[in-house]
Design an enzyme around this catalytic site. Structure first.
Site, PDB file in Angstrom:
ATOM      1  N   THR A   1      32.435 -14.903  21.052  1.00  0.00           N
ATOM      2  CA  THR A   1      30.984 -14.820  20.967  1.00  0.00           C
ATOM      3  C   THR A   1      30.510 -13.398  21.275  1.00  0.00           C
ATOM      4  OG1 THR A   1      30.820 -17.089  21.669  1.00  0.00           O
ATOM      5  CG2 THR A   1      28.878 -15.724  22.013  1.00  0.00           C
ATOM      6  N   VAL A   2      29.417 -12.969  20.608  1.00  0.00           N
ATOM      7  CA  VAL A   2      28.826 -11.681  20.945  1.00  0.00           C
ATOM      8  C   VAL A   2      27.373 -11.891  21.335  1.00  0.00           C
ATOM      9  CG1 VAL A   2      30.366 -10.362  19.447  1.00  0.00           C
ATOM     10  CG2 VAL A   2      28.139 -11.076  18.558  1.00  0.00           C
TER      11      VAL A   2
ATOM     12  N   SER B   1      28.396 -16.319  17.146  1.00  0.00           N
ATOM     13  CA  SER B   1      29.784 -16.578  17.521  1.00  0.00           C
ATOM     14  C   SER B   1      30.562 -17.263  16.414  1.00  0.00           C
ATOM     15  CB  SER B   1      29.792 -17.489  18.763  1.00  0.00           C
ATOM     16  OG  SER B   1      31.095 -17.921  19.080  1.00  0.00           O
TER      17      SER B   1
ATOM     18  N   MET C   1      28.337 -13.675  27.283  1.00  0.00           N
ATOM     19  CA  MET C   1      29.123 -14.413  26.302  1.00  0.00           C
ATOM     20  C   MET C   1      30.458 -14.838  26.890  1.00  0.00           C
ATOM     21  SD  MET C   1      29.808 -11.195  23.798  1.00  0.00           S
ATOM     22  CE  MET C   1      29.664  -9.546  24.445  1.00  0.00           C
TER      23      MET C   1
END
Length: 537
Positions: free
Chosen positions: A357-358, A375, A438
């Site tokens: 995930t970002v 993500s 994240m």
């Protein structure tokens, strides 16, 4: 809100300092992406424009964590109002739960077509731009297209994550259709090394088409046709009709008040409610020392109770066995708080009905802000790459249960419970700013720790992110970072927690924060555990 930081009081081992700016700021885990977002601000774009440009770049620059074929969520502060966007997609209408139970038992597979749900990221970009953007949509994707076409040097942390993925996938991904993942991301039969140039030509072609069609092609055009054709070729479930039926959904954010601050999250099917439930429990305690065993113990016990409830109840809201309002009821939180004693206990779900995930964030000179997260879920997600597109589909469907009694049991057209959760903080009806951490199920745990570092202990954004973290994993099991205070670790063990210290710091999440004061000054922090950057103007 004025900044009330006890600056440098805690003296964490990092070379990073909080960054200040006035005209605009973008925080994310990739320097090149953050700079692209700042360039958009300087061209006259607003925070939402900057976030879209940054997010598009992230699909190219950090494919180990997200991609065009993933899901996204956003909280947008625009002209003194907060808006929520849920761009998570449902399971295909052709999915057969009985067939899956017969084949896989209790757990869905991690890779391949089975855990693929309808991707939401392109719809998120288009919806955000249409409602709030200032610049033409095509212009926002230009930086990502350039990075994909002209290449970029891989950053050190992403190189390591890429190599970890390659070493996992090489001996395990044996189906013929996985060859497109290796051709796309490891054409040299290895992961790229730090500083090595990477070219993603198929990504560039797809991004150009998304730019030209405002992402319609992904759901109701040529790209949808390619996804449908490959799915049929592989005997999978996803169809162009599933894609055509999807649109990102604007939702009302949910919140709780924690010691004078309103903390906002996206409502279920997201796990953001876990943060709010934990804070509802923790607000009944006073905390003086961020690194005492007493503080950590209460945080862990509250998080365990909130998490175990979320795991039981959070689902597509149409199928939940309770409501968000009941889960956030203060009387229910009081009853859960009463369960916390001096020693660790095995968490059990309550009954609220009775009572890789970002993450990125951006802010502009006008006071607009966005908290955004996207993500592919488990690293590269499903590892299913649609030929000639560069699109790697996510595996978010793995969050479904196969137990038919669960509200989160997989079913046609149903959204899975979701771990990606952007956060936003306000005070007295005014924006303080966006924040997020994240890292799968670390996300709500990281958010609680960052928020308490900010509100209870007056840390600036960088200090709040740098502070050593813990993570509850299951039962009595807790992981702590190597920098975690030794005395507190020993005391937690005496209290009954089973504590381990993993070698990998990225397991404890990667966060970003922007706070804004009443003078319009922006203060940003970025994750020291990765290649994060605050781009300020």
């Amino acid at each position: 809100m004025s900044f009330q930081f006890d600056s440098l009081k805690y003296n964490y081992p990092t070379t990073r300092k909080a960054v200040f700016g006035r005209k605009g700021m973008v925080c994310t885990s990739q320097p090149l992406a953050a700079q692209a977002g700042l360039d958009i601000l300087k061209k006259g774009g607003n925070a939402v424009d900057a976030a879209i440009a940054t997010a598009a770049c992230m699909t190219v620059l950090e494919p180990t964590s997200n991609g065009i074929g993933g899901d996204g969520f956003a909280l947008v502060w625009m002209k003194d109002k907060l808006y929520g966007l849920n761009a998570s997609g449902p399971a295909p209408m052709g999915i057969d739960p009985e067939e899956l139970r017969a084949k896989y038992g209790d757990t869905l597979p991690k890779r391949g077509w089975v855990p693929v749900t309808v991707p939401g990221i392109p719809s998120a970009w288009a919806s955000l731009s249409e409602r709030f953007g200032k610049l033409p949509f095509e212009e926002l994707l230009e930086p990502a297209i350039r990075y994909a076409e002209e290449g970029y040097p891989v950053s050190p942390v992403i190189s390591r994550l890429w190599d970890n993925a390659y070493n996992e996938f090489k001996p395990t991904l044996k189906d013929d259709y996985f060859k497109y993942w290796f051709e796309t991301f490891c054409p040299k039969d290895r992961a790229p090394k730090p500083g090595e140039m990477v070219y993603l030509k198929d990504h560039a072609k797809t991004l150009r088409e998304l730019a030209a069609t405002k992402c319609e092609s992904f759901y109701r055009g040529a790209i949808a046709e390619k996804i449908d054709a490959f799915s049929r070729e592989c005997g999978a479930y996803l169809r162009k009709e599933d894609l055509a039926a999807f649109h990102a959904e604007w939702v009302e954010p949910i919140s709780t008040n924690y010691k004078g601050y309103d903390v906002w999250e996206i409502p279920p099917n997201g796990y953001g409610i876990t943060v709010l439930m934990a804070l509802n429990i923790l607000k009944g305690f006073e905390f003086k020392d961020p690194h005492s065993a007493e503080t950590y113990h209460k945080q862990l016990e509250a998080m365990k109770l909130a998490f175990i409830d979320s795991q039981k109840y959070v689902a597509d809201p149409r199928f939940m066995k309770t409501t968000a309002e009941k889960m956030l009821d203060q009387g229910y939180a009081d009853s859960r708080r009463a369960l916390i004693g001096d020693t660790a206990r095995m968490p059990e779900a309550g009954d609220p009905n009775c009572g890789g995930t970002v993450y990125l964030c951006a802010a502009d000179e006008e006071g607009n802000m966005i908290s955004y997260i996207q993500s592919n879920y488990n690293g590269f997600g499903s590892c299913v790459v649609i030929p000639e597109t560069g699109i790697c589909l996510h595996n978010r469907g793995r969050n479904f249960y196969l137990d038919p009694a669960s509200g989160n049991c997989i079913a046609p057209g149903k959204k899975p419970a979701h771990t990606i959760i952007p956060g936003f903080l306000t005070k007295d009806g005014k924006a303080v700013g966006p924040f997020g951490v994240m890292g799968a199920f670390m996300q709500p745990q990281g958010q609680v720790q960052v928020l308490m570092n900010t509100i209870d202990f007056h840390m600036n954004p960088q200090e709040a992110l740098d502070a050593p973290r813990w993570q509850w994993t299951s039962g009595m099991n807790v992981e702590v970072e190597r920098a975690f205070p030794y005395a507190a670790t020993e005391e937690l063990i005496r209290r009954g927690h089973k504590v381990t210290v993993p070698a990998e710091s990225l397991l404890f999440g990667r966060g970003q924060i922007i706070w804004r004061d009443e003078d319009g000054v922006l203060c940003g922090g970025t994750e020291s555990r990765t290649d994060g950057t605050v781009a300020a103007w």
